[in-house]
Design a protein around this motif. Structure first.
Motif, PDB file in Angstrom:
ATOM      1  N   LEU A 166       0.809  -1.220   0.000  1.00 28.31           N
ATOM      2  CA  LEU A 166       0.000   0.000   0.000  1.00 28.31           C
ATOM      3  C   LEU A 166       0.841   1.267   0.000  1.00 28.31           C
ATOM      4  O   LEU A 166       0.296   2.358  -0.168  1.00 28.31           O
ATOM      5  CB  LEU A 166      -0.920   0.011   1.230  1.00 28.31           C
ATOM      6  N   GLU A 204      -0.012   5.568  -0.996  1.00 27.07           N
ATOM      7  CA  GLU A 204      -0.249   6.440   0.145  1.00 27.07           C
ATOM      8  C   GLU A 204       0.631   7.681   0.155  1.00 27.07           C
ATOM      9  O   GLU A 204       0.498   8.526   1.039  1.00 27.07           O
ATOM     10  CB  GLU A 204      -0.004   5.662   1.450  1.00 27.07           C
ATOM     11  N   HIS A 262      -7.632  -3.171   5.967  1.00 29.43           N
ATOM     12  CA  HIS A 262      -7.408  -4.420   6.693  1.00 29.43           C
ATOM     13  C   HIS A 262      -8.722  -5.035   7.173  1.00 29.43           C
ATOM     14  O   HIS A 262      -8.856  -6.261   7.214  1.00 29.43           O
ATOM     15  CB  HIS A 262      -6.466  -4.180   7.874  1.00 29.43           C
ATOM     16  N   ARG A 278      -5.635   2.444   5.989  1.00 31.70           N
ATOM     17  CA  ARG A 278      -5.101   1.140   6.383  1.00 31.70           C
ATOM     18  C   ARG A 278      -6.098   0.367   7.238  1.00 31.70           C
ATOM     19  O   ARG A 278      -6.252  -0.849   7.089  1.00 31.70           O
ATOM     20  CB  ARG A 278      -3.780   1.318   7.137  1.00 31.70           C
ATOM     21  N   ARG A 304      -3.942   8.188   5.727  1.00 33.20           N
ATOM     22  CA  ARG A 304      -3.299   6.886   5.530  1.00 33.20           C
ATOM     23  C   ARG A 304      -3.662   5.923   6.649  1.00 33.20           C
ATOM     24  O   ARG A 304      -3.857   4.730   6.418  1.00 33.20           O
ATOM     25  CB  ARG A 304      -1.778   7.057   5.447  1.00 33.20           C
ATOM     26  N   SER A 305      -3.762   6.441   7.868  1.00 30.78           N
ATOM     27  CA  SER A 305      -4.135   5.581   8.997  1.00 30.78           C
ATOM     28  C   SER A 305      -5.549   5.051   8.829  1.00 30.78           C
ATOM     29  O   SER A 305      -5.806   3.852   9.014  1.00 30.78           O
ATOM     30  CB  SER A 305      -4.012   6.361  10.308  1.00 30.78           C
TER      31      SER A 305
END
Length: 240
Positions: free
Chosen positions: A55, A59, A75, A71, A67-68
């Protein structure tokens, strides 16, 4: 074998040869195809990380906060939705194989066996992939061995019964999907916790080694690394 003395005798020999070898050729092709399926089956399921995506290249143009979130969403979709669906699909295929090859097919029992085997494979894959590959090959090849030794065959009635039992198989598939989703999430969480603990231990060891080499405190080194990801050696150079 007598040497043919006429065209009719030669034609008879050829026809007998074809009649005897035709089933052997078909059986060889069928075994090869089935073995190829088992190869794909166990190589796919026996990996701890079934799907791996990088990824980082997607990003770079986004903020750290985005980005956090990205993710987390990725996931969740990967380990709760996509991977369990793929695993449940292979579970359904395995249950269908058991149903077709069984002399007295019990769809619920076959689905239970397939789910249990796939669940065991996924558990073992987080420990050692070598053992998980062996287990993933065990049942399909055992079914093939029993099928060949008993000289059984897949009858049209078995296929018709399998088609008619799709509602029952669909219910079993949904149950397998839910169960395997829960199992995969639990395994992934436990794996993350263990990796975090190992990472903390390795970090302490590395900090101790760097502290001995540079003469700086562990807290100073950790703060330096967290600042820009690199260890600033200026203090050490100035002291020397």
């Amino acid at each position: 074998m007598d040497i043919p003395r006429s065209l009719d005798q030669f034609q008879t020999i050829v026809e007998n040869f074809i009649a005897e070898t035709y089933p052997i050729i078909l059986a060889g092709i069928a075994i090869a195809l089935y073995s190829g399926f088992v190869f794909l089956f166990y190589r796919f399921l026996a990996r701890k990380d079934i799907l791996t995506l990088d990824l980082s290249k997607y990003e770079n143009n986004y903020s750290r906060k985005f980005r956090s979130y990205f993710r987390i969403v990725f996931h969740i979709g990967l380990y709760i939705v996509l991977i369990p669906i793929l695993i449940a699909f292979w579970t359904l295929i395995l249950a269908m194989i058991l149903t077709l090859f069984a002399s007295d097919p019990d769809h619920a029992r076959n689905a239970l066996i397939a789910t249990a085997v796939v669940g065991a494979i996924r558990i073992l894959s987080y420990w050692t992939e070598e053992l998980s590959r062996d287990v993933a090959k065990m049942l399909p090849f055992a079914v093939l061995g029993v099928f060949l030794v008993d000289s059984t065959s897949v009858h049209i009635d078995s296929i018709i019964s399998l088609i008619e039992s799709w509602p029952e198989l669909a219910d079993s598939w949904w149950n397998s999907l839910i169960l395997l989703s829960i199992l995969e999430v639990i395994l992934r969480v436990l794996n993350g916790i263990l990796n975090f603990i190992r990472g903390k231990k390795e970090l302490k060891i590395n900090l101790a080694e760097m502290s001995n080499k540079t003469g700086r405190s562990k807290e100073d080194i950790l703060e330096d690394i967290q600042d820009d990801g690199k260890l600033n050696q200026s203090n050490t150079l100035n002291e020397s």
